[in-house]
Motif scaffolding. Sequence first.
Motif, short mmCIF file in Angstrom:
data_model
loop_
_atom_site.label_atom_id
_atom_site.label_comp_id
_atom_site.label_asym_id
_atom_site.label_seq_id
_atom_site.Cartn_x
_atom_site.Cartn_y
_atom_site.Cartn_z
N ARG A 26 0.96 -27.72 -1.48
CA ARG A 26 1.50 -28.63 -2.53
C ARG A 26 1.69 -27.88 -3.84
NH1 ARG A 26 -2.60 -33.53 -2.46
NH2 ARG A 26 -4.11 -31.93 -2.01
N ASP A 27 2.92 -27.80 -4.24
CA ASP A 27 3.26 -27.31 -5.58
C ASP A 27 2.63 -25.94 -5.88
OD1 ASP A 27 4.62 -27.59 -7.92
OD2 ASP A 27 2.97 -28.58 -8.98
N ILE A 28 2.86 -25.01 -4.99
CA ILE A 28 2.25 -23.67 -5.12
C ILE A 28 3.20 -22.74 -5.87
CG2 ILE A 28 1.42 -21.63 -3.88
CD1 ILE A 28 -0.45 -23.89 -3.42
N THR A 29 2.72 -22.13 -6.93
CA THR A 29 3.48 -21.10 -7.63
C THR A 29 2.60 -19.84 -7.72
OG1 THR A 29 4.69 -22.74 -8.91
CG2 THR A 29 4.64 -20.48 -9.79
N ILE A 30 3.05 -18.79 -7.08
CA ILE A 30 2.31 -17.52 -7.18
C ILE A 30 3.30 -16.37 -7.32
CG2 ILE A 30 0.18 -18.11 -5.95
CD1 ILE A 30 1.36 -17.01 -3.42
N GLU A 31 2.82 -15.28 -7.88
CA GLU A 31 3.64 -14.06 -8.00
C GLU A 31 2.81 -12.89 -7.48
OE1 GLU A 31 4.90 -13.48 -12.00
OE2 GLU A 31 6.58 -14.88 -11.81
N ILE A 32 3.44 -12.01 -6.71
CA ILE A 32 2.74 -10.84 -6.18
C ILE A 32 3.58 -9.60 -6.53
CG2 ILE A 32 1.88 -9.69 -4.09
CD1 ILE A 32 1.68 -12.57 -2.87
N GLU A 33 2.95 -8.65 -7.18
CA GLU A 33 3.69 -7.46 -7.60
C GLU A 33 3.87 -6.49 -6.44
OE1 GLU A 33 1.45 -5.91 -10.85
OE2 GLU A 33 2.37 -7.26 -12.31
N GLU A 34 4.89 -5.67 -6.55
CA GLU A 34 5.17 -4.66 -5.52
C GLU A 34 4.01 -3.68 -5.39
OE1 GLU A 34 8.72 -2.48 -6.25
OE2 GLU A 34 10.02 -4.12 -5.59
N GLY A 35 3.69 -3.29 -4.16
CA GLY A 35 2.69 -2.25 -3.92
C GLY A 35 1.26 -2.71 -4.06
N THR A 36 1.04 -4.02 -4.18
CA THR A 36 -0.34 -4.52 -4.28
C THR A 36 -0.76 -5.21 -2.99
OG1 THR A 36 0.40 -6.61 -5.20
CG2 THR A 36 -0.22 -4.90 -6.78
N ILE A 37 -2.08 -5.36 -2.88
CA ILE A 37 -2.61 -6.13 -1.75
C ILE A 37 -3.11 -7.46 -2.31
CG2 ILE A 37 -4.39 -6.25 0.04
CD1 ILE A 37 -4.33 -3.21 0.18
N ALA A 38 -2.46 -8.53 -1.88
CA ALA A 38 -2.85 -9.86 -2.38
C ALA A 38 -3.54 -10.62 -1.27
CB ALA A 38 -1.62 -10.62 -2.84
N ALA A 39 -4.62 -11.31 -1.62
CA ALA A 39 -5.32 -12.10 -0.61
C ALA A 39 -5.20 -13.58 -0.94
CB ALA A 39 -6.79 -11.69 -0.57
N ARG A 189 -5.46 -0.07 3.91
CA ARG A 189 -5.37 0.52 2.56
C ARG A 189 -4.65 1.87 2.61
NH1 ARG A 189 -5.37 -1.23 -2.41
NH2 ARG A 189 -7.29 -2.40 -2.18
N ALA A 190 -4.97 2.68 3.62
CA ALA A 190 -4.34 4.00 3.74
C ALA A 190 -2.83 3.85 3.94
CB ALA A 190 -4.96 4.75 4.93
N ILE A 191 -2.45 2.84 4.75
CA ILE A 191 -1.02 2.62 5.00
C ILE A 191 -0.32 2.20 3.71
CG2 ILE A 191 0.61 1.09 6.20
CD1 ILE A 191 -1.52 1.05 8.50
N VAL A 192 -0.95 1.29 2.98
CA VAL A 192 -0.34 0.81 1.73
C VAL A 192 -0.20 1.98 0.74
CG1 VAL A 192 -0.74 -0.67 -0.30
CG2 VAL A 192 -1.19 -1.53 2.00
N ASP A 193 -1.24 2.79 0.65
CA ASP A 193 -1.18 3.93 -0.27
C ASP A 193 -0.09 4.91 0.13
OD1 ASP A 193 -3.21 2.80 -1.66
OD2 ASP A 193 -4.80 4.09 -0.86
N ASN A 194 0.05 5.13 1.44
CA ASN A 194 1.06 6.10 1.92
C ASN A 194 2.47 5.55 1.83
OD1 ASN A 194 -0.80 8.03 2.54
ND2 ASN A 194 -1.03 7.37 4.68
N GLU A 195 2.66 4.28 2.16
CA GLU A 195 4.01 3.75 2.34
C GLU A 195 4.44 2.82 1.22
OE1 GLU A 195 4.93 2.79 6.37
OE2 GLU A 195 3.42 4.15 7.15
N GLY A 196 3.55 2.46 0.36
CA GLY A 196 3.90 1.72 -0.85
C GLY A 196 4.39 0.30 -0.62
N MET A 197 3.96 -0.31 0.43
CA MET A 197 4.44 -1.67 0.71
C MET A 197 3.55 -2.72 0.03
SD MET A 197 3.24 -2.05 4.67
CE MET A 197 4.03 -0.52 5.11
#
Lengths: 227, 404
Positions: A26-39, A189-197
Motif C-alpha cells: 500500500r502506497d510504497i515509495t522507495i528509492e534505491i541507488e545504483e550499485g547498492t545492496i538494499a534489503a 557481496r563479492a559479485i556486487v563489488d566486481n560487477e557493480g550491479m
Amino acid sequence: MAIAIRTENVWKTYNQGTHRHVDAVRDITIEIEEGTIAALGGPSGSGKSTILSLIGLLTRPSRGKVFLGTDEVSGFSEVFRTKMRRNSIGFIFQTQYLIPQLTATENVALPLLCTDISRSEAERIARGRLCSVDMEHRLDFRVAQLSGGELQRVSIARALMNDPRILIADEPSASIDEALTKDLLNTLRAIVDNEGMTVVVASHDPMVLEWADIKHLLHDGKLVKDD
Amino acid sequence: MGVRKHSNLASYALGNVLKYRTRSVAIILGLFISTSILCSVEFIREGVVTDVSTAVNEGPDIILQRLVGGRQVPIPYSWMGNVTNTTGVRTATPRVWGYSDVGSGSLLTVMGVNATEYGSMSGAVGTDILETGRFLNESDYRKMIVGQGIVDMMATSAIPLQIQVGTLLSLITFEGELIEFEVIGIFDSDSKIYNYDMILTDLRSAREVLGYDNSTFTDIAIWTNYGTDLSSVAFRLDTGIGEARVLTSDAISDLMLKAYTGRAGMTALLWLVVLLAVILLAFTASSAGSEEARREVGLLKALGFDTIDVLEIRMLESITLSLLGVSLGISFAIIFDFILGAPLLAGYILGWSLVLLPGGIPLAISLPTLFTVYAVGIIPILVAAVVPSWRNAITEPDVVLRGV
C-alpha cells in the motif's frame, strides 16, 4: 549516485474471489541507488516479495509507478517488460525454481536459451558462472543431488547469466543455515563489488538485513521504516 | 533472432520429451493404440472401397434377380425374352452362382456363364483380365478359370498343388460327389472380394456342381446401350417383370460397401474414445492441473522467454510426441494388416460370412488417408497441450509462479 530503482506510491491488490481483495502493498515509495545492496525487511505477509515482483517486472502495480533508471516501466508492454527481464534483471527465487530433471549447468544455462547464443556456448558460460560460485565440483549434478546451499549457489549463478543491472533475491537464506548464509552473503557481496550491479533482497533474517547497505522495513503492506 | 534461438528452443523441447518421461510415454502409447485401431480398420475399409469399385467396373451394369416372398429363387428361362426386349438393354446373359469346395474346407464361389455372350463383353469378369491361359469357349465343358486366391490356397494346403493351365481340380457337388475340372486360365484382377476366390466355368458344368436344373439360373447379367440412363433401364425392368429385383452397379456398390464396411464405424468409435483420452491426458499435463508444467512456464517467462517462445517449445514437444505415436501406430497397422493378414479384425469388419482366403483381404493405403490420420492425431494433441500453456504464458509470471 544515480537512482537505479524507484517506486512511487505503489499499490498492489490481488483479487481473491469475486468480492475479496487483498492489498499486498500500500502506497510504497522507495528509492534505491545504483550499485547498492538494499534489503526489504518485515514479517511474512508484509509485502516484501510483492515489491520484488513489481521491481522485477513480474507483475504490474494496481496503482502508482515503478521506475528502473529513468524509465517508467510499469506502463511498458508485456513484450518490452519481458525483454527487460531477459537483458537487465536477475532473479534468485525463494524456492529457487530449478528444474529437477536438468543438471546444474543446464539450469544455469536456461536464461540464454531464448537468445541467439548457441546452447553449447550457453552451457560453457554457465559452467564459468558455476565455477565463480564455487560449484565446479557439481556441474553435472541434478537438482535432487544438491544440498540446500548448493541449490542457492546454482540459483545465484543462473541469476547472473544475463549480466543483469539489477539482481533480485527473495529470502535467499530461507532454506540454509547460518554458516551457509554467511557464505552466500559474502559471495553476493563479492559479485556486487566486481560487477557493480544493484541488489534488492527481501528477507526477515536479521543477518541479511545487517549485511545490506540500506534497509526498508515493511509491515502489513506498508513501509514503516527507511534506514 | 535467428536460427540459433530456434535451435535452442527445439533442443529444450526435445529435452522435455525425455524429461517428462511418464507423460511422454502415456501420450505416445495412447496415440499408438488409437492410431493402430484407426489405421488397421481404415486400410481394410479403403481396400474394400477400391475393391468394390474395381469389382463393379469389371461386372455388368445391372444384375437382375428373382425374389419370391423376400427370398431369392432361381429364374426361369422364359424371363430372358422380356429382359432382352427391354429398351436400352444391349446384352443380357444368364449366370448360375453358388459355392463349392475343392476338398480344402474353404467354400469357393462357382459362377457358370454363357461363354459366347459373357466373353464378348469387354470388362466382364475374366474376359480381359487373365494372367495366364484363355477364356471359356462355347464348346468348353468342365473347364475352369480360377482366382489367384485359389492358386495360393492350393499351393499352401496340406498336400500342396501348384495350379497352372492344364491342372485337374475336383469340385464337390451339391450331392457330395466329385467332378473333375481342367484349369484353362487364372485371373489377374485387382479385385479381392469379387474374383479372388472365384471359379468361372460354363453354365452346364456349374449346374451340375450346384444342383440347378437346365431351365433355371441364379441371375441375369445385363449390359446397357452406351449413353443409356442406367436408372431408366432399371425402372423399365422393374416395372416390366414381376418378382424382379433389379440391382444397378451403383446399388451393388452400395450393398457391398454396407455389407463389408458396416462395422468400421464401431471401431472408429473405439478409436475416438482412446483419442479423447489421450487429448485429455495432454490437456491435463499441460494445464493448470499440472503444477510442474504451470510453474515451468512461469519460470521461463520470468527468465525472459517471450510468450511465443513458450508456445514454440510446447508445440515442438506436442508435434514430436504426436508424430512418434501416430507413426508407430501406422507402422503397427501396416504390419498387422499387410503382413499378418489382420487376424480377427478382418472377419469382424468384413463379416464372418465372407469367404476369406489367405491374402484375400482387400487392403489399400493412400496418401490422403495417411495425411488425415496424421492430422487427426497431431492437431488435437497440439491444441490440448498448447492452449493451457498459452493461458499460463499470457498470465503475469508472478501469478503463475505463486499460483495466486
